[in-house]
Design an enzyme around this catalytic site. Structure first.
Site, mmCIF file in Angstrom:
data_model
loop_
_atom_site.group_PDB
_atom_site.id
_atom_site.type_symbol
_atom_site.label_atom_id
_atom_site.label_comp_id
_atom_site.label_asym_id
_atom_site.label_seq_id
_atom_site.Cartn_x
_atom_site.Cartn_y
_atom_site.Cartn_z
ATOM 1 N N TYR A 107 7.204 6.831 1.385
ATOM 2 C CA TYR A 107 6.578 5.828 2.313
ATOM 3 C C TYR A 107 6.154 6.041 3.487
ATOM 4 O O TYR A 107 6.850 6.457 4.324
ATOM 5 C CB TYR A 107 7.047 4.297 2.097
ATOM 6 N N ASN A 138 -12.754 -8.993 3.408
ATOM 7 C CA ASN A 138 -12.380 -8.667 4.777
ATOM 8 C C ASN A 138 -11.005 -8.437 4.735
ATOM 9 O O ASN A 138 -10.646 -7.553 5.756
ATOM 10 C CB ASN A 138 -13.230 -9.603 5.599
#
Length: 343
Positions: free
Chosen positions: A199, A120
């Site tokens: 990026y 998760n």
């Protein structure tokens, strides 16, 4: 448009549940008292609610976290509500492959079974950063760490299922944002692992979530080939304002959340799909699927490509190889030179 309307009104799908169902609601008839679950990212948000509800249903919880203090606080909150819950706190930094290996070794030393693995934990690195292993931080944390964690725990899960007859469940938490990534996956992660010139935080996050989906596809194929009594599925929890999104507070973010407020889920609603896929008897032998609002849903075209899933697996095996192998830059160069790309 029809799916949006269904989401807004919370109408149930084939499972009987929908966008407004909560984690407690979907697990109401579950007895997990004989099961052990590892949940990453269980100290806040969706992960914390997932842990709370599984503890309520009787599962033994293992909560790995970078901050043991925060994990102990989570444990205390759950125990204050469910005093009989069994909760084990352990250290894990998913961005570090060495830390993943230490965690698995420490867990195995406890000689516990493992029935449920919920991958998760998620990170949205707004600023460019590189992990200690030389991999861009979002990809390293959201995907590569979970890939190695799952790989190292798989033997335990298969053996547990064989010994108990209870089917093991692996749940990878992804996001609908996986559909936002386009282009060559390996080339992009290689580029942003070398420098920050190209990026883009959102694109890097979308890439990591697409990797979670593809991981599920190839893992399910491998499990089927092994005839293992373990399933692997992935889930989109929905849009919810958790700490992950609060890290990006600002005028634009606030405006987006205001405009989409009617689509937002509460944390208990967002944890519902994870809990449903991890526990529902209706999903016995269901493997390699993508779920949203507690029902099977469609991934993007890239998220359903078996070839991309196989190539990502091959690349990941090399990237998590022991440190004695060539460094990550050499690995990327090798993969690119040998056409292990995503087109």
């Amino acid at each position: 448009m029809i799916e949006t309307v269904k989401h807004l009104v919370g109408s149930g799908g084939p499972s009987g549940f929908g966008s407004r169902s909560t984690a407690e609601h979907v697990t109401a008839n579950c007895d997990l008292r004989s099961l052990t679950a590892i949940i990453t990212g269980a100290t806040s948000g969706i992960g914390a609610e997932t842990a709370r509800v599984l503890a309520k249903r009787g599962a033994r919880l293992v909560i790995p976290a970078r901050s043991l203090k925060t994990a102990e606080e989570t444990k205390s909150r759950i125990l204050s509500e469910f005093p009989d819950a069994e909760i084990i706190v352990m250290h894990l930094d998913l961005s570090s492959l060495a830390s993943v290996r230490r965690f698995v070794a420490d867990f195995e030393s406890l000689h516990l079974p493992l029935n449920i693995l919920i991958n998760n934990a998620g990170k949205y690195a707004q600023k460019h950063a590189i992990s200690e292993d030389g991999v861009e931080m979002t990809f390293a944390t959201n995907y590569l760490g979970h890939f190695l964690l799952t790989k190292l725990l798989l033997k335990n899960m298969i053996e547990t299922a064989e010994q108990t007859g209870v089917q093991g469940r692996i749940v990878n938490v992804t996001s609908v944002i996986h559909s936002w990534f386009s282009g060559d996956m390996l080339q992009y992660v290689a580029d942003i692992s070398r420098n920050n010139r190209n990026y883009d935080a959102t694109r890097a996050y979308a890439l990591s979530k697409l990797a979670n989906v593809l991981h599920t596809i190839e893992l399910s194929r491998i499990l089927h080939k092994m005839d293992a009594n373990v399933t692997a599925n992935c889930v989109h929890p929905g849009i919810v304002r958790t700490r992950l999104t609060r890290d990006r507070d600002g005028l634009i973010t606030d405006l987006v959340f205001f405009l989409t407020s009617k689509l937002l889920k509460s944390v208990p609603q967002a944890a519902a799909t994870t809990c449903y896929v991890a526990t529902s008897p209706r999903l016995r032998n269901v493997c390699g699927k993508y779920f949203s609002d507690c029902n099977e849903a469609w991934t993007s075209k890239s998220g359903s490509c078996n070839l991309k899933a196989q190539r990502l697996w091959t690349a990941s095996e090399l990237l998590v190889a022991p440190a004695s192998t060539p460094n990550v830059y050499q690995t990327f160069n090798y993969l690119l030179a040998n056409d292990a790309m995503y087109v």
